[in-house]
Design an enzyme around this catalytic site. Structure first.
Site, PDB file in Angstrom:
ATOM      1  CB  SER A 198      -0.969  -0.040   1.184  1.00 50.01           C
ATOM      2  OG  SER A 198      -2.007   0.899   1.017  1.00 50.01           O
ATOM      3  CD  GLU A 324      -4.932  -3.828  -3.889  1.00 49.05           C
ATOM      4  OE1 GLU A 324      -4.961  -3.872  -2.655  1.00 49.05           O
ATOM      5  OE2 GLU A 324      -3.931  -4.157  -4.556  1.00 49.05           O
ATOM      6  CG  HIS A 416      -5.707  -2.587   0.527  1.00 48.81           C
ATOM      7  ND1 HIS A 416      -4.808  -2.458  -0.500  1.00 48.81           N
ATOM      8  CD2 HIS A 416      -5.315  -1.687   1.485  1.00 48.81           C
ATOM      9  CE1 HIS A 416      -3.925  -1.520  -0.198  1.00 48.81           C
ATOM     10  NE2 HIS A 416      -4.200  -1.048   1.009  1.00 48.81           N
TER      11      HIS A 416
END
Length: 499
Positions: A198, A324, A416
């Site tokens: 991320s 995600e 995610h």
């Protein structure tokens, strides 16, 4: 094991270039014990005159320094923006790192080194996560280092009179510490791979494109990389807003007079994505807080730097999960099922032509409902389009591309953060089940972790590199395989795409 629970027999003292240090031995099945050294300061506490200053490296110490517990974290209370357990630890000396090694004190071991930069949108996250500090890599002969850095406005806000990109400077300072000290922990300073997920993946890309970081690492892994590349005008706009609301001058003197708690409160208020139009603005303009293109440390946007060939000699592995941010719309799924998926995509910035082409490529997601479609579309705009563009930019350089496609039963999607416990091979760690379900596939963790080990050791994760024509892409799933052009579905959303 906590510092309080450890005994003298559980501890190991080693010598380092800065002084003697005490760590905790941890038993690992199938090999000799490994040792963890936690909360090692790589820079002085960023308080007082050092608040908003560039990091100042620590000097040597006398006696034995205990490294038996996690150090203070820049994160002050978990805002709950990730699905990873990332605890906050109070205290001032927040610029610290954790080392886990199977060869503590053996400077001749020369083991490869993994330096992990945590995510959290550049305003959250913690180096004290049990996932990041798990035993997987050390068990398999890699020295792992998890680094801290200043977050939010403290680390990335534009403050006249203060150096820009203080959080970026923290990354550099930590990597310089690794270069100078990691041999004492059994690591090879010439075999350093940086990795992150991320915002941490974005940090990896930022460092890859920075002249100042050249030579500090030999390989890079970016999982779900989120670049900021904030422009100076946008950074100044946020600074002026926060200064006005705090009632201080928009400069170093003014911001030093604002208590830390108040500054965090104003920062969160003015960067929230819940305000009307905030999400769309972020999709169009990117994050409002993160590394700033200052013309100095970051001479130009990372995408431009990489396109110009910066970092082209460094092997790079790019990856993203398939969905995600699917969970962003999961609570509204029952309501959204009554709304046409195409219309909702248009509201999120998709042109009519691009929408049609994109929907053709994502027919499998369309069958799951409008919420799933919106989650995939948001994923593509925030992560996968940029990944495909960067992969094409680097198609003649050592680059590998993958997708994490296994769907967790919790969200029925590859969301995610889901790939992180598989990457670290820590499926038995705390808080994995709420993300991956009660029986996540260990075989997939074995496969992904093995690819990571191969890349860290040999600069090759084990499948064909990405090329301009064949665009080889590894799909990590219940059936892991290599396909050609695994990101073809995002092509319609790329700028200038013909659809």
């Amino acid at each position: 094991m906590s510092a309080e629970q450890s005994t003298e027999q559980d501890q190991l003292i080693i010598g380092t270039p800065l002084g003697r240090m005490r760590g905790i031995r941890r038993p690992v099945e199938g090999r000799n014990d490994i040792t963890s050294f936690m909360g090692i300061p790589f820079a002085q506490a960023p308080v007082g005159d050092l608040r908003f200053a560039a990091p100042v490296p620590v000097g040597p110490w006398d006696g034995i320094r205990d490294a038996l517990a996690f150090g203070p974290t820049p994160q002050r209370g978990d805002p709950g923006v990730t699905l990873i357990p990332e605890p906050s630890v109070p205290g001032e000396s927040t610029l610290n790192l954790n080392v886990t090694t199977p060869a503590a004190g053996d400077s001749d071991a020369r083991l490869p080194v993994l330096v992990w930069i945590h995510g959290g949108g550049f305003f959250a996250g913690s180096p004290a996560s049990p996932w990041y500090n798990s035993t997987g890599f050390a068990r398999d002969g890699v020295v792992s280092v998890v680094v801290s850095y200043r977050l939010g406005f403290d680390g990335f806000g534009h403050i006249p009179g203060a150096p820009e990109n203080r959080g970026v400077r923290d990354w550099l300072c930590a990597l310089e510490w690794v270069r100078e000290n990691i041999s004492a922990f059994g690591g090879d300073p010439d075999q350093v791979t940086i990795a992150g997920q991320s915002a941490g993946g974005g940090a990896v890309l930022t460092l890859l494109g920075m002249p100042a970081a050249r030579g500090l690492f030999r390989g890079a892994i970016s999982l779900s990389g989120a670049l900021a590349d904030v422009s100076l005008p946008r950074a100044k706009e946020l600074t002026d807003t926060i200064a006005k609301e705090a009632g201080v001058s928009a400069d170093l003197e003014g911001f030093r007079s604002v208590p830390e708690e108040k500054l965090i409160e104003l920062q969160l208020k003015n960067t929230s994505l819940t305000a009307k139009g905030a999400l769309q603005k972020m999709l169009d303009e990117g994050l409002s807080l993160g590394p700033v293109v200052d013309g100095d440390l970051l001479p130009r946007p990372t995408t431009e730097a990489l396109a110009a060939g910066h970092g082209s000699d460094v092997p790079l592995w790019l990856s993203a999960t398939d969905d995600e941010f699917a969970m962003a719309f999961s609570k509204a799924a029952k309501f959204l099922r009554f709304l046409p998926a195409g219309r909702m995509i248009t509201k999120m910035g998709g042109t009519k032509e691009a929408r049609r082409a994109w929907m053709t490529h994502n027919a499998d997601v369309k069958a799951l409902g409008t919420a799933a479609v919106m989650g995939r579309f948001l994923t593509d705009r925030m992560f996968r389009v940029a990944l495909a563009e960067l992969a094409d930019t680097r198609s003649s350089t050592p680059t590998w591309v993958s997708r994490f496609s296994w769907r967790t039963p919790v969200f029925s999607a590859a969301v995610h953060c889901l790939d992180v416990p598989f990457f670290f091979d820590c499926l038995g760690s705390e808080k994995v089940e709420p993300l991956a379900g009660p029986i996540p596939p260990q075989e997939l963790a074995d496969t992904l972790h093995a690819a990571a080990l191969s890349f860290i050791r040999d600069s090759n994760p084990g499948w064909e590199p990405y090329g301009a024509e064949e665009k080889f892409t590894r799909i990590f799933d219940s059936y892991t395989r290599t396909v050609k052009d695994g990101y073809a579905s995002v092509r319609a959303l790329r700028p200038g795409a013909s659809v």
